[in-house]
Motif scaffolding. Structure first.
Motif, PDB file in Angstrom:
ATOM      1  N   LEU A 261       0.824  -1.205   0.000  1.00  0.00           N
ATOM      2  CA  LEU A 261       0.000   0.000   0.000  1.00  0.00           C
ATOM      3  C   LEU A 261       0.863   1.261   0.000  1.00  0.00           C
ATOM      4  O   LEU A 261       0.511   2.259  -0.637  1.00  0.00           O
ATOM      5  N   TYR A 262       1.988   1.228   0.704  1.00  0.00           N
ATOM      6  CA  TYR A 262       2.810   2.435   0.793  1.00  0.00           C
ATOM      7  C   TYR A 262       3.331   2.828  -0.584  1.00  0.00           C
ATOM      8  O   TYR A 262       3.491   4.014  -0.901  1.00  0.00           O
ATOM      9  N   ILE A 265       0.418   4.503  -2.381  1.00  0.00           N
ATOM     10  CA  ILE A 265       0.170   5.832  -1.818  1.00  0.00           C
ATOM     11  C   ILE A 265       1.238   6.822  -2.280  1.00  0.00           C
ATOM     12  O   ILE A 265       0.937   7.953  -2.664  1.00  0.00           O
ATOM     13  N   PHE A 282      -7.224   4.533   1.823  1.00  0.00           N
ATOM     14  CA  PHE A 282      -6.260   3.698   2.541  1.00  0.00           C
ATOM     15  C   PHE A 282      -6.163   4.124   4.006  1.00  0.00           C
ATOM     16  O   PHE A 282      -6.177   3.297   4.928  1.00  0.00           O
ATOM     17  N   GLN A 286      -7.142   1.978   7.410  1.00  0.00           N
ATOM     18  CA  GLN A 286      -5.986   1.714   8.282  1.00  0.00           C
ATOM     19  C   GLN A 286      -6.319   2.129   9.705  1.00  0.00           C
ATOM     20  O   GLN A 286      -6.011   1.423  10.674  1.00  0.00           O
ATOM     21  N   THR A 295      -0.635  -4.656   2.648  1.00  0.00           N
ATOM     22  CA  THR A 295      -0.782  -4.922   1.222  1.00  0.00           C
ATOM     23  C   THR A 295      -2.232  -4.728   0.774  1.00  0.00           C
ATOM     24  O   THR A 295      -3.149  -4.574   1.587  1.00  0.00           O
ATOM     25  N   LEU A 296      -2.436  -4.770  -0.547  1.00  0.00           N
ATOM     26  CA  LEU A 296      -3.798  -4.707  -1.089  1.00  0.00           C
ATOM     27  C   LEU A 296      -4.640  -5.872  -0.586  1.00  0.00           C
ATOM     28  O   LEU A 296      -5.843  -5.722  -0.343  1.00  0.00           O
ATOM     29  N   LEU A 299      -5.935  -5.022   2.822  1.00  0.00           N
ATOM     30  CA  LEU A 299      -6.978  -3.996   2.767  1.00  0.00           C
ATOM     31  C   LEU A 299      -8.315  -4.589   2.346  1.00  0.00           C
ATOM     32  O   LEU A 299      -9.343  -4.351   2.993  1.00  0.00           O
TER      33      LEU A 299
END
Length: 702
Positions: A261-262, A265, A282, A286, A295-296, A299
């Protein structure tokens, strides 16, 4: 849902037995399944109501199943036997699509149907339980047979599965609550799974095309759980379209699931000002999760789990706005209960009082599960109106009241309804007017800010999920310039091209190929191999070998008796083997059998051969009537009239996707692979690239 008085049928006497839906198909309910598939089906149908034949000689049976006792809800399970002579098409397209085109065509199919009320309403009247259909269609004057045959052709059933007589089957449809059914999808799948296990089916396929809000669930669940929704019941990769293999499928899932995810983003936030919603989404989940979503896959998994916990928004009568049916005060809950029940005879104030009494009674149990009767008895010390208590207990199940969730469940052992109180004050904050949940932080100074910023409703969650689905998984074009994102839609396409799932219910045939039954009889596992009497492809013959069948013989049975029993079994199962004759058994030639008059003991044969028994032979009565290759092709599920498939993606067989045929070489290819969009019609004249190049290279005439 169909709810008729079967016992009151005036046309003929019925047994009137009602079976529990949640237990139907379990061992011993209604029958102990001990034989092979065909015998188990016949044993089950002995407990059914035999109905009049459908059109074209298709017999039908029915079971009445009780879903709920209070309030009463009954549905019907119809079992329809479809002989090969009654089939509109002898070849099964579902077998072809899933890769079973080499299987021999069976003599019969068995349809298991849980019809929807709408599907029944389109059928004309017929006898037996179909009189129930007649009560809904007493003004319908269509032909009986035509109306009855519609039952297995109609779409929209709660469940429709079909088995071939060799135990291979296909689950054709499952329609749960969102399509108007009275059964949830998981209830239907549990029911189907019990049937397959009880009947001892071999393998079952399904085509997973389930959607929600325009999102393909096989993609969402694949990213969240590494498997499709049907994976909960053991269904796995069966066959991919457009040349997709199992290895490609697994790698595609892992590629999307492990996307950090980072990284998303960082690149999206820096390069796409118009898509600042992605980092916000996101961050929102979170914070709500209270744990690290890396990770996706993390999520999407959390979003699906949160969705299952969020209260459903329900429309309040007389109000155009949505209101939560799970509320943070008893007073609001009482109003919702009154408004959602037109015939409610109690005032909101009395319902509020009863709700408070019941919640307080559950608090005193220290969050243990107690029976409905215990809750009722405790509340009666303060509320004398038992009707009011019954109404509130029925309405409060799985509802939120204040900081507590009132859970209700049926005890699987005692079969008694039980209640329990769950304290959710440390997990969520409830906003009734918006039907939402929000994180409840223990820090009181920041509590209100967090509530305002992170409260979330089901509608908002689905909106967020749809946004990620569209702009991250499917169509990231507005984010062009982020090259690494291009791998996501490619992997998503591979997952979406994997629709055919299969579950193997049979397991492996016993290693030694022989079992000694409790009655002293031998259970042998045998199959047949067609003898190559002409120039037939040996590889095709071995591939077309049917699965092993359990042959039951006496402990003193002879080889001749084995031969006759194998011929009888395989003739009964397969249409193309009705004239099958055994010519040899394993390493024993036909001369050996004839010379001994077939009186050798089967046990001696097993000692010599060991393992599984293969019997060779040919279709005696058809020899010489047609070309052998043509005859074998007609015996298999793959229709030879379909032509040759040879697509650039590597597909060699029809996989159910749209195809186009070259007008010169007559080879079929996917329209997608030759760049014909799905929303465009197939051109009247089409040339494949190879034929087109050959025409260009052909020297022009003078």
């Amino acid at each position: 849902m169909l709810n008729v008085d079967v016992i009151g049928n005036k046309k003929r006497k019925r047994c009137g037995r009602v079976f529990r839906f949640k237990n139907f198909g379990e061992p011993g309910y209604p029958v102990m399944f001990t034989g092979p598939f065909r015998e188990n089906v016949n044993a089950l149908l002995e407990y059914a109501n035999l109905e009049s034949n459908l059109g074209m000689g298709m017999p039908m049976w029915s079971f009445q199943l009780e879903v709920h006792h209070h309030p009463p809800l009954h549905i019907f399970l119809f079992v329809i036997e479809e002989p090969i002579e009654a089939s509109l098409n002898r070849h099964c397209k579902h077998c072809q699509y899933v890769g079973w085109g080499h299987h021999f065509i069976c003599n019969k199919k068995y349809h298991f149907v849980l019809p929807s009320k709408e599907a029944l309403a389109t059928c004309s009247s017929c006898e037996g339980c179909c009189d129930a259909i007649a009560t809904m269609n007493n003004n319908n004057n269509n032909n009986n047979n035509n109306g009855k045959s519609k039952l297995i052709e109609l779409q929209g059933h709660m469940m429709h599965g079909v088995f071939h007589s060799n135990g291979f089957g296909h689950l054709l449809c499952v329609n749960g609550l969102e399509t108007g059914s009275n059964l949830a999808g998981n209830q239907i799948m549990d029911f189907w799974n019990r049937l397959c296990i009880g009947l001892q089916a071999r393998k079952v396929s399904l085509n997973d095309t389930s959607q929600k809000r325009g999102m393909e669930l096989r993609l969402i669940n694949g990213i969240a759980y590494s498997e499709p929704w049907f994976g909960r019941w053991g269904y796995k990769f069966g066959r991919g379209s457009f040349g997709v293999t199992q290895s490609m499928y697994q790698k595609a899932i892992e590629a999307i699931r492990s996307m950090p995810l980072y990284l998303l983003i960082h690149h999206i936030g820096a390069n796409n000002f118009n898509h600042h919603e992605v980092p916000v989404i996101f961050s929102r989940y979170q914070t709500l999760s209270g744990q690290s979503l890396v990770t996706l896959g993390d999520l999407f998994r959390y979003m699906l789990e949160l969705k299952s916990r969020l209260p459903r928004e329900t429309r309040v009568i007389g109000n155009n706005n949505y209101s939560c049916s799970y509320n943070n005060t008893s007073s609001t809950s009482a109003s919702a209960l009154v408004e959602s029940n037109n015939n409610c005879r109690w005032s909101p104030k009395r319902i509020e009082m009863a709700t408070r009494v019941i919640v307080e009674a559950l608090k005193r149990t220290e969050f243990r599960w107690i029976s409905r009767q215990e809750v009722r008895d405790a509340a009666r010390a303060y509320i004398g109106d038992t009707g009011l208590l019954d109404f509130v207990l029925k309405s409060l199940g799985n509802h939120v009241v204040g900081n507590y969730l009132v859970r209700r469940s049926l005890n699987p052992v005692t079969k008694v309804l039980e209640y329990c109180l769950e304290d959710i004050s440390n997990h969520v904050y409830h906003n009734c007017n918006e039907g939402s949940l929000a994180i409840n932080n223990s820090n009181s100074n920041n509590n209100n800010k967090i509530k305002d910023k992170y409260k979330i409703s089901r509608a908002q969650l689905m909106k967020d999920m749809l946004y990620l689905y569209k702009y991250i998984l499917i169509d990231p074009k507005p984010m062009m310039g982020l090259e690494f994102l291009s791998a996501i839609p490619l992997a998503a396409r591979i997952i979406l091209d994997t629709k055919f799932l299969v579950k193997d219910y049979s397991g492996e045939v016993p290693t030694f190929g022989v079992e000694l039954g409790s009655d002293g009889k031998l259970n042998l596992y045998c199959t047949i191999l067609l003898r190559n009497n002409s120039c037939i492809d040996e590889e095709f013959l071995s591939k077309a070998m049917p699965p092993y069948e359990c042959i039951t013989l006496g402990s003193n049975a002879t080889i001749n008796e084995l031969k006759l029993e194998v011929e009888r079994n395989f003739r009964e199962i397969y249409w193309g083997l009705r004239g099958f004759v055994v010519e040899s058994i394993g390493n024993f030639s036909a001369n050996n059998i004839i010379s001994n008059n077939g009186k050798d003991m089967v046990l001696g044969l097993i000692e010599v051969m060991g393992g599984k028994i293969v019997l060779e032979g040919w279709i005696g009565e058809i020899i010489g009537m047609m070309n052998n290759n043509m005859m074998i092709g007609q015996m298999c599920e793959n229709d030879p009239k379909n032509g040759i498939v040879e697509c650039t993606c590597g597909t060699k067989e029809d996989d159910g996707e749209r195809l186009v045929c070259c007008d010169i070489c007559e080879i079929w290819q996917h329209t997608r692979c030759v760049r014909i969009p799905n929303d465009e019609e197939i051109p009247h004249i089409f040339l494949c690239k190879r034929c087109e190049q050959e025409i260009v290279m052909f020297p022009s005439l003078p």
